[in-house]
Design an enzyme around this catalytic site. Structure first.
Site, PDB file in Angstrom:
ATOM      1  N   ASP A 163       0.858  -1.187   0.000  1.00 48.78           N
ATOM      2  CA  ASP A 163       0.000   0.000   0.000  1.00 48.78           C
ATOM      3  C   ASP A 163       0.894   1.236   0.000  1.00 48.78           C
ATOM      4  OD1 ASP A 163      -1.763  -2.106   0.536  1.00 48.78           O
ATOM      5  OD2 ASP A 163      -3.023  -0.877   1.831  1.00 48.78           O
ATOM      6  N   LYS A 226      -6.966   3.367  -3.403  1.00 51.31           N
ATOM      7  CA  LYS A 226      -7.383   3.352  -1.998  1.00 51.31           C
ATOM      8  C   LYS A 226      -7.606   4.783  -1.536  1.00 51.31           C
ATOM      9  CE  LYS A 226      -5.360   2.047   2.514  1.00 51.31           C
ATOM     10  NZ  LYS A 226      -4.189   1.361   3.151  1.00 51.31           N
ATOM     11  N   LYS A 262     -10.286   0.163  -2.421  1.00 53.66           N
ATOM     12  CA  LYS A 262     -10.158  -0.034  -0.981  1.00 53.66           C
ATOM     13  C   LYS A 262     -10.487   1.258  -0.237  1.00 53.66           C
ATOM     14  CE  LYS A 262      -6.835  -1.312   2.668  1.00 53.66           C
ATOM     15  NZ  LYS A 262      -5.471  -1.833   2.964  1.00 53.66           N
TER      16      LYS A 262
END
Length: 326
Positions: A163, A226, A262
């Site tokens: 991430d 995300k 996400k």
């Protein structure tokens, strides 16, 4: 209400997003009608929710979509091992047996780089991937070569997902070439590990910036986009989610590549998870309701879902302390 093993773990079967060249004309055409997006988002929580067995099934699916996360400054190996144990059995065994889902697991465990080896060891043999936050998380302001090196070290340590945080200044100044180049290099450093691009949407100023940043990151090869690090003052919201998933839909229509989504930060109640899942189903379709295309970045969410599942099985609500994270 049984779930096939392929639905429980993040089995990746789709072609990976290969990215495209940077299309600045497309980026310039991107618009976001903020008032319309906000009106649409405002209608979602007030809709009639699924009930009883259907609700339990949706919540069980939500469990499989959670990146169970600990990103605290006082993380210890013991805490991470307990979190991994919770990922392996996210809901009490008697509840899972009653639901007919004894093998249910979360989608992944997300930790800082320092804790990757501990998490990898604790999850060995489960098929549950370890995700590492990287590139100077959460601000993304460490020296560039160190951000790239951090990705490489996390992959070497066994992380299967990375991430990364983008440089917000590239979005705020409209330097789309710099954002594209940065994302492409981060993707290359990940190798076979899948990369989630954290946009830190609460710091991007406008929904139009969110839409453009989403598109540029996908063009550069992001496997997921995300919302947030969870450390900003504003994290995942329904208007931001609607903006980002519509960018995903447009990108798939143009390229054929499916990119994951996400939301992270602030999603702590089971009812909130149901709203997000219904939005994903309506806007993107059922295929996005699997771990390879959708994740919740959360920790406390799991506890509330477990309470709701226990209520479905027993008819009674229990205290939150009966459902600890580890």
């Amino acid at each position: 209400m049984r779930t096939a093993p392929s639905d429980q773990l993040p089995q990746l079967h789709l072609p990976r997003n290969a990215g495209t060249g940077l299309d600045l004309d497309w980026v310039a055409r991107v618009q976001a009608n903020t008032s319309a997006i906000e009106r649409r988002a405002a209608t979602l929580p007030g809709r009639r929710s699924v009930k009883k067995a259907y609700q339990a099934a949706w919540l069980a699916r939500a469990v499989t979509l959670i990146d169970l996360t600990t990103l605290a400054g006082d993380d210890t190996p013991g805490r991470v091992r307990r979190l991994c144990a919770k990922a392996r059995q996210p809901v009490r065994a008697d509840i899972l047996d009653a639901l007919g889902l004894p093998a249910l697991t979360t989608g992944a465990v997300c930790v800082y780089h320092e804790m990757v080896p501990t998490a990898v060891e604790a999850l060995e043999g489960t098929g549950i991937p370890v995700a590492a936050v990287s590139t100077g998380f959460p601000a993304g302001l460490s020296p560039y070569h160190l951000r790239v090196k951090e990705i490489e070290e996390s992959v070497k340590a066994g992380a299967k997902e990375i991430d990364i945080v983008i440089s917000r200044r590239h979005v705020l100044t409209g330097n789309w070439q710099a954002l594209y180049d940065e994302m492409a290099e981060f993707r290359a450093a990940c190798g076979e590990a899948h990369v989630k691009a954290i946009l830190a949407t609460g710091e991007l100023g406008t929904l139009r910036n969110v839409a453009r940043a989403s598109l540029v990151c996908m063009m550069a090869g992001a496997d997921f986009i995300k919302t947030s690090t969870g450390k900003e003052s504003v994290n995942a919201t329904l208007p931001v989610t609607l903006t980002m998933i519509r960018a995903i839909r447009a990108y798939e229509a143009a390229t054929g590549f499916k990119v994951g989504y996400k939301p992270a930060g602030g999603i702590s109640k089971a009812k909130d998870a149901l709203v997000y899942l219904s939005m994903i189903k309506e806007e993107l379709g059922d295929r996005w309701l699997r771990p390879d295309l959708f994740r919740f970045g959360a920790s406390s969410l799991l506890g509330d879902i477990e309470r709701q599942l226990e209520h479905h099985v027993t008819g009674q609500y229990s205290a939150s302390y009966r459902h600890p994270m580890g």
